[in-house]
Structures are given as structure tokens and as C-alpha cells.
Design an enzyme around this catalytic site. Structure first.
Site, PDB file in Angstrom:
ATOM      1  N   CYS A 163       0.381  -0.515   0.231  1.00 50.29           N
ATOM      2  CA  CYS A 163      -0.095  -0.789   1.588  1.00 50.29           C
ATOM      3  C   CYS A 163      -1.486  -1.408   1.446  1.00 50.29           C
ATOM      4  O   CYS A 163      -2.401  -0.754   0.914  1.00 50.29           O
ATOM      5  CB  CYS A 163      -0.155   0.525   2.362  1.00 50.29           C
ATOM      6  SG  CYS A 163      -0.835   0.379   4.018  1.00 50.29           S
ATOM      7  N   CYS A 203       0.267  -8.007   4.024  1.00 48.93           N
ATOM      8  CA  CYS A 203       0.706  -6.695   4.516  1.00 48.93           C
ATOM      9  C   CYS A 203       2.116  -6.531   3.974  1.00 48.93           C
ATOM     10  O   CYS A 203       2.933  -7.463   4.055  1.00 48.93           O
ATOM     11  CB  CYS A 203       0.715  -6.680   6.039  1.00 48.93           C
ATOM     12  SG  CYS A 203       1.583  -5.258   6.741  1.00 48.93           S
TER      13      CYS A 203
END
Ligand code: DGL
Length: 305
Positions: free
Chosen positions: A75, A183
């Protein structure tokens, strides 16, 4: 249990880290993986840094207590917020983060769009990376927080997503040569992103770089399961091409323990924390090759813990 035998934890705010898990399985085919997606609290990218740091540390602490030999923070947002404190808190295991793949993009392209969460783009880590790369290309950072939620809902080609991307990315169509998917949720919407930006744009993501770094860290410690000859680039894995189906209607912690034909030599456990989650422990990993669960992460059978 011997350290080498322990699983590698892979963590994301939700489903996005599965795009990194896919690369990890290719690079480290002999390993077991424990995937944790914090869907109860996604999206992280619009939360304050301190909160993201706390949520991330909480999850990694729980996985560490269960027994892991490495933690991959799959992440970008959680990496920006928490990688330093995590490494300090768990000094005996490698903690590997991910960052937007800006360096390879600027090495080959003059105009580069970076899609990421607002938190990633405003944090010091990305600002420093951008300064480092600024001399090589024109870089345009673009926060896309809603895109995370489309992917969390499993909405990868809906008219609403197409309209959203047309609004967000339309102004850059034909004006950028490359886009960095900063992302880990975004690679699942790759096709729709490409359609909005035009076919000639090159897309970059950091998943393979992260998998290579994980491999390096394990090789350095002699912790590759079955030895280093069990590591390397494998043929593409089809299983993680789609994120798992939308979250179940009921609350509670859901553990996914499955095995797929395309991941036939591997086992991994998939855990999502849902709204109203009980603080249950993940199910133990199933024995190697012991049960034939339905094929594909995307169709993971749910075993409610
Ligand atoms: N997948 C995450 C990332 O790479 C964040 C998504 C979110 O906002 O929760 O940044």
C-alpha cells in the site's frame, strides 16, 4: 517453527495489495503468504497520517504475533505514513514498502502523470521522490481517491467508473506519455485507465519492484523457503488478475483460505477486516495441497472465522 517456513505477510488497506501479491507469487513461488486487507477502514488515502500509521501498526502487530518472516506493505499510502515506525517496531524481520514507480517512468518518458491517493502525494516520501525525478521529465501528480472505492466495490468497467475517469483523466489524454499507478488498487482498473488516457500511454506500477526487493531481503538472510533456487521469475499467474468479489453483506472478520489451480504450488490465506469486524484471529493456514478450493482469488470461497 523455523523462520524460513513462516509465511510472508502482505498488507493493504483493502483489495489493492493483491496486485502486489501476484508479483510476489511469481518471484517467490515456494512461499506461503498471509494477505490482510483492511476493508473495514478503506480508503486510507483520505485519512490523517497518524490514523493510517496506527491502523497499519495494529495490523502488522497482529500478524507478527501470529508468526511471519517478512511484512510487505503493499500500500503506497501506508508505506508513506508508517514505514519508518514499522521498521523500528519490528527490527528482526524485513519490512518492505512500495512507492510510486516514478523512476522507471521518467527514465523513458517526458510527460508523466502520477495517480495516487491524496495522502501519498502530499507526504514527504513522494515529495522527495518527485524532486529527485523533476529534472528528467514533466511530472503531474493527480489524486484519485474515488478510484480506490470503485475497485473496493469490484466496479472495474461500470459506466460510473468510465464517467469518473473521463472527468479525471480526460484533460490529460494525448498530453502525457506515461502514467504511474501509484496506488495498488489502480492496476485492477488498468483497462479503464488506459481507455481514458488513450492507447499510447505506458502504464507503470511498483508491484514487481516490491517483489524483487522482498526476494533480495530474504536471499540476504537465507530465508527463502526451499533455498534460493526456489525463487525467480515465473510464468504469469492468472489467479489475481481480478480482485475478489465484493465484500459479503454480513459483518465480521472473513478469512479466505484457498488454493487455486494457477497457484497450485502455493498456499495463501486472505483476510479482510470488515465494518463491525470482530477481533477474531485468522484461520490457520491450510495444509499444503490439502483442500481443493474453487479456482481463482477472484472467486475465493469464504470461510467465516
Ligand atoms: N492501495 C492503497 C495504496 O496503494 C491505498 C488505497 C486507500 O486509499 O485505501 O495507496
Amino acid at each position: 517453527m523455523e523462520r524460513t517456513e513462516l509465511p510472508i505477510a502482505v498488507f493493504d488497506s483493502g483489495l489493492g495489495g493483491i496486485s502486489v501479491l501476484r508479483a510476489l507469487v511469481q518471484r517467490l513461488p515456494g512461499e506461503d503468504f498471509l494477505y490482510f486487507g483492511d476493508s473495514a477502514n478503506a480508503p486510507y488515502g483520505v485519512r490523517p497520517v497518524a490514523e493510517v500509521r496506527r491502523l497499519t501498526q495494529d495490523v502488522i502487530g497482529r500478524l507478527y504475533d501470529r508468526g511471519i518472516k517478512a511484512a510487505v506493505i503493499a500500500c503506497n499510502t501506508a508505506t508513506s505514513a508508517a514505514i519508518g515506525p514499522l521498521r523500528a517496531a519490528f527490527p528482526d524481520i524485513p519490512v518492505i514498502g512500495i512507492e510510486p514507480a516514478l523512476k522507471p517512468a521518467v527514465a523513458h518518458h517526458r510527460r508523466v502523470l502520477v495517480l495516487a491517493t491524496p495522502l501519498t502525494l502530499r507526504e514527504e516520501k513522494f515529495v522527495a521522490l518527485m524532486h529527485q525525478c523533476a529534472g528528467c521529465a514533466e511530472i503531474v501528480p493527480l489524486p484519485c481517491p474515488e478510484l480506490v472505492e470503485f475497485v473496493e466495490r469490484g466496479e472495474l468497467d461500470s459506466p460510473a467508473l468510465t464517467a469518473y475517469l473521463a472527468r479525471q483523466l480526460g484533460p490529460y489524454a494525448g498530453r502525457v506519455d506515461a502514467a504511474v499507478l501509484g496506488c495498488t488498487h489502480f492496476p485492477f482498473a488498468r483497462r479503464a485507465i488506459r481507455a481514458a488516457l488513450g492507447g499510447n500511454v505506458t502504464l507503470y506500477d511498483g508491484s514487481d519492484g516490491t517483489a524483487r526487493e522482498t526476494l533480495r531481503q530474504l536471499v540476504r538472510r537465507g530465508w527463502v523457503r526451499g533455498g534460493s533456487r526456489h525463487a525467480g521469475k515465473q510464468p504469469p499467474v492468472r489467479a489475481a488478475a481480478q480482485p475478489p468479489a465484493a465484500r459479503p453483506a454480513s459483518g465480521g472478520l472473513t478469512a479466505y483460505a484457498d488454493r487455486t489451480h494457477s497457484l497450485s504450488a502455493h498456499r495463501f490465506q486472505y483476510v479482510r477486516r470488515h465494518a463491525g469486524a470482530r477481533r477474531d484471529r485468522p484461520r490457520p493456514l491450510a495444509g499444503r495441497g490439502d483442500h481443493a478450493a474453487p479456482a481463482g482469488v477472484s472467486r475465493a470461497d469464504r470461510a467465516h472465522a
